[in-house]
Design a protein around this motif. Structure first.
Motif, PDB file in Angstrom:
ATOM      1  N   TYR A   5      29.745  39.485  19.158  1.00 53.77           N
ATOM      2  CA  TYR A   5      30.300  40.264  20.271  1.00 53.77           C
ATOM      3  C   TYR A   5      31.630  39.714  20.845  1.00 53.77           C
ATOM      4  CZ  TYR A   5      25.396  42.410  19.734  1.00 53.77           C
ATOM      5  OH  TYR A   5      24.386  42.761  19.285  1.00 53.77           O
ATOM      6  N   HIS A   6      32.456  40.874  21.448  1.00 53.43           N
ATOM      7  CA  HIS A   6      33.300  40.409  22.413  1.00 53.43           C
ATOM      8  C   HIS A   6      33.299  41.154  23.511  1.00 53.43           C
ATOM      9  CE1 HIS A   6      35.983  39.077  18.771  1.00 53.43           C
ATOM     10  NE2 HIS A   6      35.166  39.834  18.083  1.00 53.43           N
ATOM     11  N   ILE A   7      32.950  40.229  24.624  1.00 51.48           N
ATOM     12  CA  ILE A   7      32.571  40.733  25.815  1.00 51.48           C
ATOM     13  C   ILE A   7      33.200  40.471  27.011  1.00 51.48           C
ATOM     14  CG2 ILE A   7      30.632  40.409  27.412  1.00 51.48           C
ATOM     15  CD1 ILE A   7      28.834  39.881  25.388  1.00 51.48           C
ATOM     16  N   SER A   8      33.603  41.629  27.695  1.00 49.97           N
ATOM     17  CA  SER A   8      34.656  41.342  29.043  1.00 49.97           C
ATOM     18  C   SER A   8      33.715  42.097  30.134  1.00 49.97           C
ATOM     19  CB  SER A   8      35.735  42.019  28.799  1.00 49.97           C
ATOM     20  OG  SER A   8      36.660  41.886  30.115  1.00 49.97           O
ATOM     21  N   LYS A   9      33.851  41.341  31.295  1.00 48.49           N
ATOM     22  CA  LYS A   9      32.680  41.640  32.229  1.00 48.49           C
ATOM     23  C   LYS A   9      33.772  42.145  33.618  1.00 48.49           C
ATOM     24  CE  LYS A   9      28.264  39.317  31.687  1.00 48.49           C
ATOM     25  NZ  LYS A   9      27.332  38.669  32.229  1.00 48.49           N
ATOM     26  N   HIS A  10      33.043  42.971  34.473  1.00 45.51           N
ATOM     27  CA  HIS A  10      33.423  43.327  35.744  1.00 45.51           C
ATOM     28  C   HIS A  10      34.738  44.162  35.507  1.00 45.51           C
ATOM     29  CE1 HIS A  10      30.520  41.030  37.382  1.00 45.51           C
ATOM     30  NE2 HIS A  10      30.809  39.745  36.807  1.00 45.51           N
ATOM     31  N   LEU A  43      42.150  51.526  26.078  1.00 42.86           N
ATOM     32  CA  LEU A  43      41.284  50.794  26.650  1.00 42.86           C
ATOM     33  C   LEU A  43      41.551  49.504  26.696  1.00 42.86           C
ATOM     34  CD1 LEU A  43      39.037  50.848  28.814  1.00 42.86           C
ATOM     35  CD2 LEU A  43      37.379  50.995  26.685  1.00 42.86           C
ATOM     36  N   LEU A  44      41.485  48.924  25.434  1.00 45.92           N
ATOM     37  CA  LEU A  44      41.304  47.409  25.108  1.00 45.92           C
ATOM     38  C   LEU A  44      42.548  46.863  25.721  1.00 45.92           C
ATOM     39  CD1 LEU A  44      39.338  47.177  21.890  1.00 45.92           C
ATOM     40  CD2 LEU A  44      38.587  46.934  24.297  1.00 45.92           C
ATOM     41  N   ASN A  45      43.900  47.381  25.341  1.00 41.34           N
ATOM     42  CA  ASN A  45      45.043  47.018  25.779  1.00 41.34           C
ATOM     43  C   ASN A  45      45.043  47.052  27.397  1.00 41.34           C
ATOM     44  OD1 ASN A  45      46.201  46.341  23.214  1.00 41.34           O
ATOM     45  ND2 ASN A  45      46.455  48.431  22.843  1.00 41.34           N
ATOM     46  N   THR A  46      44.594  47.939  27.988  1.00 39.67           N
ATOM     47  CA  THR A  46      44.497  48.069  29.579  1.00 39.67           C
ATOM     48  C   THR A  46      43.801  46.895  30.317  1.00 39.67           C
ATOM     49  OG1 THR A  46      44.912  50.331  29.327  1.00 39.67           O
ATOM     50  CG2 THR A  46      44.386  49.621  31.488  1.00 39.67           C
ATOM     51  N   ILE A  47      42.776  46.357  29.601  1.00 38.69           N
ATOM     52  CA  ILE A  47      41.784  45.553  30.189  1.00 38.69           C
ATOM     53  C   ILE A  47      42.387  44.298  30.355  1.00 38.69           C
ATOM     54  CG2 ILE A  47      39.566  44.383  30.065  1.00 38.69           C
ATOM     55  CD1 ILE A  47      38.618  46.850  28.532  1.00 38.69           C
ATOM     56  N   ARG A  48      42.342  43.621  31.812  1.00 40.37           N
ATOM     57  CA  ARG A  48      43.182  42.328  31.915  1.00 40.37           C
ATOM     58  C   ARG A  48      42.069  41.348  31.906  1.00 40.37           C
ATOM     59  NH1 ARG A  48      48.312  42.831  33.334  1.00 40.37           N
ATOM     60  NH2 ARG A  48      48.928  45.170  34.095  1.00 40.37           N
ATOM     61  N   GLU A  49      40.721  41.530  32.098  1.00 38.28           N
ATOM     62  CA  GLU A  49      39.803  40.627  32.049  1.00 38.28           C
ATOM     63  C   GLU A  49      39.606  40.090  30.857  1.00 38.28           C
ATOM     64  OE1 GLU A  49      39.750  43.521  33.263  1.00 38.28           O
ATOM     65  OE2 GLU A  49      39.509  42.791  35.603  1.00 38.28           O
ATOM     66  N   GLU A  50      39.342  38.782  30.508  1.00 35.79           N
ATOM     67  CA  GLU A  50      39.489  38.153  29.359  1.00 35.79           C
ATOM     68  C   GLU A  50      38.036  38.350  28.427  1.00 35.79           C
ATOM     69  OE1 GLU A  50      39.266  33.467  27.656  1.00 35.79           O
ATOM     70  OE2 GLU A  50      39.102  33.907  29.679  1.00 35.79           O
ATOM     71  N   PHE A  51      38.171  38.729  27.324  1.00 32.92           N
ATOM     72  CA  PHE A  51      37.211  38.886  26.470  1.00 32.92           C
ATOM     73  C   PHE A  51      36.641  37.409  25.767  1.00 32.92           C
ATOM     74  CE2 PHE A  51      38.540  43.056  26.100  1.00 32.92           C
ATOM     75  CZ  PHE A  51      37.583  44.009  26.010  1.00 32.92           C
ATOM     76  N   LYS A  52      35.276  37.489  25.914  1.00 32.16           N
ATOM     77  CA  LYS A  52      34.750  36.177  25.454  1.00 32.16           C
ATOM     78  C   LYS A  52      33.877  36.704  24.265  1.00 32.16           C
ATOM     79  CE  LYS A  52      34.884  33.773  29.886  1.00 32.16           C
ATOM     80  NZ  LYS A  52      34.129  32.736  30.918  1.00 32.16           N
TER      81      LYS A  52
END
Length: 891
Positions: free
Chosen positions: A691-696, A674-683
């Motif tokens: 916390y490491h948060i990615s939205k949308h 899942l985490l490798n697939t997400i293109r939205e940046e983790f802040k």
């Protein structure tokens, strides 16, 4: 006593009397007027109060009466004007006397009595005004808590009803003689005010005041309405109290007596019928055109009167809110659906209910005491063998967990005595079967076992039972006491002190069999001066209505497939001030989970009532969370209900983890994918926790993750595949298309705690591909519920952590939920610390590349109206609701 203390005592004696009088006579601003007049009266009768003292006394008065933080009842009212629109109810005798009795005679706290006052006002103003000329027919429901003091509430209502002009009050007091007798005795003391015929001693409210309007009773503790005392004609033009069973032979006698009396006297009294345990027997369960017997008789009884009010009281209103709201019958009229009002009473102060015994918030709370003890497999295997009354001979000896429960009960009595709670009642409940033959056999075996303990503890200093008592005290009772907020000021006694007290009290405990076949009885009143210590073994008699005073230890192994029956069997709820830390429930893991589910159902139901308090009861469609194996109530009471699944407005979280390595490897790989697939940046969000948060994030990534992620096969509540299907269905109606994702990192303050350090637990970095975790999350430091090799953490989400992604979130959960409704759902991912005891015992090869992964999902509340029946089903999944009421479907 100093002069200022004497003045304070006299001041408040005046103030209390004036405030009670002004309030009960309906005066506007009664407290302000009472304070002003008290100052004047004090100066006239005693002497001048300087301004500073007068102001300080007035401030104390506002603290006592005006600023009490009393939670209000939730009220759903029917349409139309209030029956009291033109005037306020006034209470001149019965209620003021009862109020004073509670404060002085029973020494109840002002806050508790004020809560009864306010809530009974809410109820009274929903029923008919008996002095109005117009006829009325008001029907309502009052929702309380199991063992919470509903009787005190309807006792207050009865006193107020007599004050405002009701002539006949009928209390339907359950189905068993014991409960009817208990209710009759209580109402004679707290409404009628009796005088002991031999000693001429005043009892109950008569000690406060007597000589007012005398209430006539048609029933006694010994006598219900029978054929013998139902003959004749009664005077209906005076205050009358009747306490009867809901029984097919009793109610016809009452109907005949009242019908004859009305016909001959031509007096039709304003009547209030209070139905205690209103979900039991009262509802129409017949599938035929004619109503079921008790329901028909209650409706026929109501039909005798022109001015009538029906108020049902229950702690389990599932059936009452799911019956057909439009049911009518040519002969007996409309059914008992609460068409005019539904009122949810506030949780009383010091009440220990589902929230205290079970995890109803869904949050992981650090250092929260746990009162559930799971039965051993030996206990379960033995009790599972007992399937009928003919199996009574199978119970030949006390199994291990039952033995531990009895020893724990001994310790509880001893500790309460040492804490200064001597002469209080102490009860233990053993409930495993409805068969009286089995209860009888079990009672004999337990009594024999108890005699053995008695002899061993008193006369054998090397007895194993002494060592077992010590182990329970030091290994169970002390650790829970140290976590409890309930025992402030109570010391932790050393073992010798406790053991000496155990020996003092061990001969003062009775083993009683409580059922219809036994002559044993719970005679708490008889032992009110010295206290009754009892191990009560029973079944149905102990499962509803009947109160076990001072209940601390419960051994319970009797399932029910219905919410209402199971919840009512939880007699351990109630007031446990000063000894909540000593309470224990010995039961199976499955039953504990079922009770926890029910606790959440009740919590959500009250939230629903609060949410929809602006609608009428006939518009309200009750919604209740479903269960994989239990039903909400009996099918015969649910013919007006429909069933659909739903995760809307909920927090779903994993808490149970399997013991095999493949389980953890699969979930670690699913998380990395899942985490490798997400293109939205983790802040990164820093705070008490990192916390490491990615939205949308597009929802299909989350759906794929949930299908790949494995939830434990024994997890009854959370199934990742079902949640994935639910999200997919929601996508079809345009909902939950995007998710926010938060990966939980280090909480430094937790890792630095002394109890954590003492266990050698330190940082544990985790490699999650694009997300670098400083340390796995710490979610348990004790041995929590580890059975059959599995790990049960109870909960993994800390308080309000489910809103970490929302800007502007706070500690106000309700406001956070409103913010969530404007946001995406949140997927929380928890890399969990492998060195905490439950995981450590698995002896698996955890590393920075492999840790336990827990997940939680916070869903918004879906409110928009569905466009089709298919969409409606997708938005109500997991709930049962009433389909026969009006416009508001809570889905």
């Amino acid at each position: 006593m100093s002069s200022i203390d004497r003045n304070k005592e006299k001041y408040f004696e005046m103030l209390d009397n004036l405030y009670a009088m002004y309030k009960n006579y309906g005066m506007s601003d009664p407290l302000d007027n009472a304070i002003s007049d008290t100052k004047t009266n004090f100066q006239e009768k005693i002497g001048l109060l300087d301004e500073e003292t007068a102001e300080s006394f007035a401030l104390l008065a506002y603290q006592k009466y005006g600023s009490l933080n009393i939670e209000k009842a939730i009220v759903l009212k029917g349409e139309g004007d209030s029956p009291w629109a033109d005037e306020k109810p006034m209470f001149s005798y019965y209620w003021p006397r009862y109020e004073k009795y509670l404060l002085i005679g029973k020494e109840w706290e002002q806050e508790t009595v004020s809560s009864i006052d306010l809530t009974t006002n809410d109820i009274l103003t929903c029923i008919g005004n008996p002095i109005n000329k117009e006829d009325f027919d008001h029907r309502g429901l009052v929702l309380g808590y199991v063992q919470s003091g509903k009787t005190a509430n309807f006792t207050g209502l009865i006193n107020k009803a007599f004050d405002v002009g009701y002539k006949l009050i009928i209390v339907l007091a359950g189905m068993h003689n014991d409960l009817r007798t208990q209710t009759q005795l209580r109402l004679e003391r707290e409404v009628v005010g009796t005088i002991e015929p031999i000693t001429n001693e005043k009892q109950g409210v008569a000690k406060i005041k007597s000589g007012g309007g005398q209430i006539e009773t048609w029933t006694t503790p010994q006598e219900d309405i029978s054929t013998a005392n139902a003959i004749g004609i009664k005077n209906l033009d005076k205050p009358i109290l009747v306490v009867v069973k809901k029984h097919k032979d009793v109610l016809p006698n009452l109907i005949d007596l009242i019908s004859t009396s009305i016909s001959v006297s031509e007096i039709n009294p304003a009547t209030l019928i209070i139905d205690d345990e209103a979900d039991q027997a009262s509802l129409d369960t017949s599938a035929k055109s004619n109503p079921s017997t008790i329901n028909k008789l209650i409706r026929e009884l109501l039909g005798l009167f022109n001015k009538k009010a029906y108020v049902g009281y229950t702690a389990t209103p599932f059936a009452n809110l799911l019956v057909n709201a439009q049911a009518n019958h040519d002969d007996v009229g409309i059914d008992l659906y609460p068409k005019d009002f539904a009122i949810s009473l506030p949780k009383p102060k010091d009440y220990c209910g589902p929230d205290e015994f079970f995890n109803t918030s869904g949050y992981m709370e650090d250092n929260k005491p746990i009162y559930i003890r799971h039965l051993s497999q030996v206990d379960i295997s033995l009790l599972d063998e007992i399937k009928s009354k003919d199996d009574n001979n199978l119970f030949k000896e006390v199994p291990p967990s039952m033995e531990e429960a009895i020893l724990s009960f001994l310790l509880t009595i001893a500790i309460r005595n040492l804490r200064g709670q001597r002469n209080e009642h102490n009860s233990m409940l053993i409930h495993t079967s409805r068969f009286t033959d089995v209860q009888n056999s079990m009672s004999g075996v337990i009594e024999k076992f108890y005699k053995k303990i008695y002899n061993e503890v008193l006369y054998n200093s090397e007895s194993d039972y002494i060592n077992k008592l010590k182990l329970i005290y030091e290994g169970d009772i002390i650790p829970v006491q140290e976590l409890s907020d309930d025992i402030q000021g109570n010391p932790v006694f050393n073992w010798i002190q406790v053991f000496k007290e155990v020996r003092n009290i061990i001969g003062k405990i009775e083993v009683l069999e409580i059922n219809g076949e036994s002559e044993d009885a719970l005679e708490y009143e008889k032992y009110k001066d010295n206290g009754l210590n009892v191990i009560a073994i029973g079944g149905n008699k102990l499962s509803r209505g009947l109160t076990l005073d001072g209940l601390s230890v419960s051994y319970y192994y009797r399932n029910s497939m219905m919410y209402d029956s199971l919840m009512q069997m939880g007699r351990w709820f109630g007031y446990r001030k000063g000894y909540m830390d000593l309470c224990r429930i010995y039961t199976s893991k499955e039953l504990a989970e079922n009770f926890e589910h029910l606790a959440i159902v009740m919590s959500e139901l009250r939230d629903e009532l609060e949410k929809y308090k602006h609608v009428t009861p006939e518009e309200y469609a009750a919604k209740m969370k479903d269960h994989k194996s239990m039903t909400v109530t009996s099918p015969s009471k649910m013919r007006a209900a429909e069933k659909t699944p739903n995760y809307s407005n909920s927090l779903q979280q994993t808490r149970i983890f399997d013991k095999n390595l493949q389980f953890y490897e699969k979930n670690m790989n699913a998380t990395l994918n899942l985490l490798n697939t997400i293109r939205e940046e983790f802040k990164i969000k820093e705070g008490t926790t990192r916390y490491h948060i990615s939205k949308h994030v597009p929802s299909h990534h989350v759906i794929n993750f949930l299908n790949e992620y494995q939830t434990s096969s024994s997890a009854s509540k959370v199934n990742s595949k079902k949640i994935a299907d639910y999200i997919l269905n929601m996508n079809k109606s345009g909902n939950f298309n995007s998710f926010n994702i938060a990966v939980v990192d280090i909480t430094p303050s937790t890792l630095n705690r002394s109890d954590v350090k003492s266990k050698g637990i330190d940082k544990w970095p985790v490699n999650l591909g694009p997300v670098a975790i400083k340390s796995a999350a710490l979610r348990s430091i004790g041995d929590m519920g580890r059975k059959n090799g599995q790990v049960d953490l109870g909960a993994i989400v800390a308080s309000n952590q489910e809103f970490v992604d929302i800007k502007g979130s706070s500690n106000n959960k309700q406001k956070n939920k409103e913010l969530r409704n404007k946001e995406n759902p949140l997927l929380l991912i928890y890399p969990l610390h492998p060195e905490v005891e439950p995981f450590k015992r698995l002896k698996l090869d955890f590393s920075e590349h492999l840790v336990p992964i827990g997940i939680a999902i916070s869903f918004p509340d879906v409110k928009q109206e569905p466009r089709s029946s298919e969409e409606r089903a997708s938005k109500s999944a997991g709930y049962v609701h009433n389909r026969t009421v009006g416009g508001v479907k809570n889905d």
